[in-house]
Design a protein around this motif. Structure first.
Motif, short mmCIF file in Angstrom:
data_model
loop_
_atom_site.label_atom_id
_atom_site.label_comp_id
_atom_site.label_asym_id
_atom_site.label_seq_id
_atom_site.Cartn_x
_atom_site.Cartn_y
_atom_site.Cartn_z
N ARG A 630 -70.23 8.90 2.93
CA ARG A 630 -70.36 10.09 2.09
C ARG A 630 -68.98 10.51 1.58
N SER A 631 -69.00 11.23 0.48
CA SER A 631 -67.75 11.74 -0.06
C SER A 631 -67.97 13.12 -0.67
N TYR A 632 -66.91 13.90 -0.67
CA TYR A 632 -66.95 15.28 -1.17
C TYR A 632 -65.76 15.49 -2.09
N LEU A 633 -66.02 16.12 -3.22
CA LEU A 633 -64.97 16.43 -4.18
C LEU A 633 -64.73 17.94 -4.17
N PHE A 634 -63.50 18.34 -3.80
CA PHE A 634 -63.10 19.74 -3.82
C PHE A 634 -62.41 20.03 -5.15
N VAL A 635 -62.84 21.08 -5.83
CA VAL A 635 -62.22 21.49 -7.08
C VAL A 635 -61.82 22.95 -6.96
N VAL A 636 -60.52 23.22 -7.05
CA VAL A 636 -59.99 24.58 -6.92
C VAL A 636 -59.38 24.95 -8.27
N ASP A 641 -58.79 29.67 -17.27
CA ASP A 641 -59.94 29.24 -18.06
C ASP A 641 -60.95 28.51 -17.20
N ASP A 642 -62.22 28.58 -17.62
CA ASP A 642 -63.23 27.79 -16.96
C ASP A 642 -62.93 26.30 -17.15
N LEU A 643 -63.45 25.50 -16.24
CA LEU A 643 -63.14 24.08 -16.23
C LEU A 643 -64.45 23.29 -16.15
N THR A 644 -64.53 22.20 -16.88
CA THR A 644 -65.67 21.30 -16.78
C THR A 644 -65.17 19.91 -16.40
N ARG A 663 -69.35 22.79 -14.06
CA ARG A 663 -68.52 23.87 -14.57
C ARG A 663 -67.95 24.64 -13.39
N VAL A 664 -66.64 24.80 -13.40
CA VAL A 664 -65.95 25.55 -12.35
C VAL A 664 -65.32 26.78 -13.00
N PRO A 665 -65.85 27.98 -12.75
CA PRO A 665 -65.30 29.18 -13.40
C PRO A 665 -63.86 29.43 -12.99
N THR A 666 -63.15 30.15 -13.80
CA THR A 666 -61.78 30.53 -13.46
C THR A 666 -61.76 31.27 -12.12
N GLY A 667 -60.82 30.88 -11.28
CA GLY A 667 -60.67 31.52 -9.98
C GLY A 667 -61.64 31.05 -8.92
#
Length: 678
Positions: A630-636, A641-644, A663-667
């Motif tokens: 298994r693998s997990y992707l952490f996005v901080v 700005d929002d990020l895709t 989509r990763v919202p700002t913050g």
């Protein structure tokens, strides 16, 4: 004492630290509060999801209010309250600061600074690491604590002292001088060998007897650099010896794993944690954002990666951080909404499997009364408390990542000894600072989205596609060979200026700089030519740089870029050399950040390094943790700005399915259990 139950294992051997999921915890100082608050504390801890607390960190004066008189009633009560509440205990030995009666009766235990003056009680760590009197009394306390709680079922971890060496790592008194001489005798064997290592033929410093050797107190001129370097080594070893003495007492009574909290952070440099890490059952670190730095978030990521390196790539514990402001910087800034969560999950992304804070309740008195806490002065009807509770729930949703490790195919070589020696008193430029150059190299990779392991100079480098050695001023023959053999075997390396200059005795390697790496790099540097503060040079690649230039000539390498101006126009500034089956790059100046990132991109692409995250200013962090299945992707997302990003799987923070893009919202922080079949 209240009820006990036998723990698995036997004294003398340690069981591994095991926790049900990611631990969420704090330092708890109930002695600062009345008993009427304790039950409420446990109830609030359960509400927040706190399941591991450190207690008795500064408990000495409460446990032993007078010499030889012990009172465990309050600690018994607290441990039982936590145990009944389902909260595990990280039990401090209580020895981090001596009680007033001890320094009153034995002022000889107080530390002496390099100017020969004594520091007095009233703060913390008012003790000299070499004091036999302090050690005798401290170990007597540890014996009592270990006897009483060694097999208590609430105890999950032993916590030796606290932040060893934070204030008292370097002591210069006569007890230390005697211990220093003993350490030197073991290292060198003869006074002649010591004289050779320290180069005492210079300035009529040659010693004829061990009794003549002292600690390197301040002098009218610069001090002997070999003596200062060895004093740093000794001081780190001396405190490590103290840690071992407490460990030995605990082992006689308990099989519970033992640790102490490291301080892998930008402003602490006195302990060589590469030597310490094998001595703890689990690596633990304290980290606080330092707003005196240009990019505190980048430094947090670096510190987390270095702590993972100390843990050998295994899980580690974040023992302390702050929910908001600290109390000890010139300007103690609060954290923005969401920053507490982002900081915490950055540590988890980079290997932490415990997220703990100093402290539970904000103190109403004392030096740290304005240090933030999980329960602030304003209480629980606050945005901070709501984020604390939310973080606890988030960590519960991430429990399934336990057992995975961080993936990285690039490494930075980091050395405390190179830090100590390279930042010494007599050097070509006081503006060149080791840690700043390490951070610059890390930042260049960080902005490219490349995950980095931080490794010791002698570490196995075979698994890495790229190895970077910034400002590795001091390196032994074996450590240098480790890097050059890696290159010859097909590795890619980037080495920067002021590297390979001296051996382990701080003796210059003759024949031209960069000494130990000259052959692998295919260059010879005849002379350093540092720049004055604020002065810049331009390269024919269009890059700008500062701090440093060198009179460099090619000896097999190719010039990639040279100076257009400055003191050495036309001289190569960046070179590339084929060495064996590998490639060695050299940077002879301090590139400005954009140019450094551009060069690092070229080097990384040539080494086939995989960037996990997007390229940018470092405001977006992407890290992958994985196991065999298994693998997990952490996005901080620290950005505005929002990020895709492209992703497939299941997002754990929000519990949402992810198809093709996320989509990763700002913050915000998102953690995706990746669909490996996609």
């Amino acid at each position: 004492m209240n009820s006990r139950a036998a723990r698995p294992g036997t004294p003398g051997t340690a069981t591994p630290f095991v926790h049900d999921g990611i631990a969420y915890g704090c330092d708890y100082n109930p002695e600062q509060w009345g008993p009427e608050v304790w039950a409420e504390d446990v109830a609030l801890m359960r509400e927040a999801g706190v399941d591991l607390v450190a207690i008795n960190i500064f408990g000495w004066s409460h446990l032993e209010p007078r010499p030889g008189e012990y009172d465990f009633d309050t600690l018994d009560t607290i441990i039982e309250l936590l145990h009944v509440g389902g909260i595990r205990v990280n039990l401090g030995t209580g020895t981090s600061s001596p009680p007033p009666w001890l320094t009153t009766r034995h002022p000889e235990i107080l530390p002496m600074t390099e100017d020969g003056t004594t520091r007095y009680p009233g703060g913390r760590q008012a003790w000299c690491p070499s004091s036999p009197v302090f050690r005798e009394h401290a170990l007597a306390l540890v014996e009592k604590v270990a006897e009483r709680y060694g097999d208590h079922p609430a105890i999950a971890l032993w916590h030796v002292s606290n932040e060893l060496g934070c204030h008292n790592a370097l002591c210069y008194d006569e007890a230390t001088a005697a211990a220093f001489r003993t350490w030197l005798l073991a290292r060198y064997g003869t006074i002649d060998a010591l004289n050779d290592a320290w180069g005492t033929s210079f300035w009529s410093q040659q010693y004829g007897d061990w009794a003549e050797v002292g600690t390197p107190k301040l002098t009218l001129s610069s001090r002997n650099p070999g003596q200062v370097l060895d004093f740093h080594r000794f001081s780190s070893d001396e405190l490590l010896g103290y840690y071992r003495s407490e460990l030995a007492v605990l082992r006689r009574h308990s099989s519970v794993p033992v640790t102490t909290n490291f301080m892998v952070t930008a402003h602490i440099r006195n302990l060589d944690y590469w030597r310490w890490a094998p001595e703890v059952d689990v690596v633990a670190n304290d980290h606080y954002l330092d707003h005196r730095l240009g990019d505190p978030a980048m430094e947090l990521a670096f510190a987390a990666d270095l702590t993972r390196g100390l843990a050998g790539g295994k899980a580690w514990l974040l023992m302390e951080q702050s929910t908001g402001a600290v109390n000890w910087q010139p300007h103690n800034l609060a954290k923005a909404p969401g920053q507490l969560t982002r900081n915490s999950l950055t540590h988890v992304a980079r290997g932490a499997e415990a997220v703990c804070f100093f402290q539970w309740r904000a103190s109403p008195q004392g030096s740290e009364k304005f240090h933030s806490a999980l329960v602030p002065h304003a209480g629980t009807d606050t945005e901070l408390w709501r984020e604390v509770v939310s973080l606890g729930h988030t960590l519960d949703r991430l429990d399934e990542i336990i057992g995975t490790t961080v993936l990285a195919d690039a490494a930075i070589v980091f050395s405390w000894e190179a830090w100590w020696a390279g930042d010494g008193e007599s050097r070509p430029s006081q503006s060149v600072r080791y840690l700043e150059q390490v951070h610059a190299a890390y930042s260049a990779l960080h902005e490219l989205g490349v995950t980095v392991d931080i490794v010791a100079p002698g570490a196995d480098l075979g698994r890495y596609r790229l190895v970077v050695a910034p400002n590795l001023y001091l390196v032994s023959d074996a450590q240098a060979a480790n890097i050059t053999d890696y290159i010859a075997g097909g590795g890619h390396a980037l080495i920067t200026f002021f590297s390979g200059i001296v051996d382990e005795d701080d003796r210059v390697r003759l024949g031209g700089y960069p000494g130990a790496f000259r052959e692998a790099l295919g260059i010879t540097v005849e002379e350093f030519s540092p720049l004055l503060p604020g002065h810049r040079v331009t390269l024919d690649s269009g890059a700008t740089a500062g701090l440093w230039t060198e009179r460099l000539r090619l000896a097999g390498a190719d010039a990639v870029a040279g100076y257009l101006d400055g003191p050495l126009p036309g001289t190569p500034a960046i070179t590339r050399n084929a060495h064996g089956a590998g490639t060695a790059w050299y940077v002879a100046t301090a590139l400005e950040s954009g140019a450094y990132r551009d060069l690092m991109r070229t080097v990384a692409q040539g080494a086939r390094v995989t960037a996990v995250g997007p390229e940018g200013d470092g405001s977006v962090e992407v890290v992958r943790r994985a196991s065999a299945d298994r693998s997990y992707l952490f996005v901080v997302n620290h950005g505005q700005d929002d990020l895709t990003i492209p992703a497939n799987g299941h997002e754990l923070v929000t519990g949402s399915a992810v198809t093709r893009t996320l989509r990763v919202p700002t913050g915000a922080v998102r953690v995706i259990r990746e669909d490996t079949a996609a």
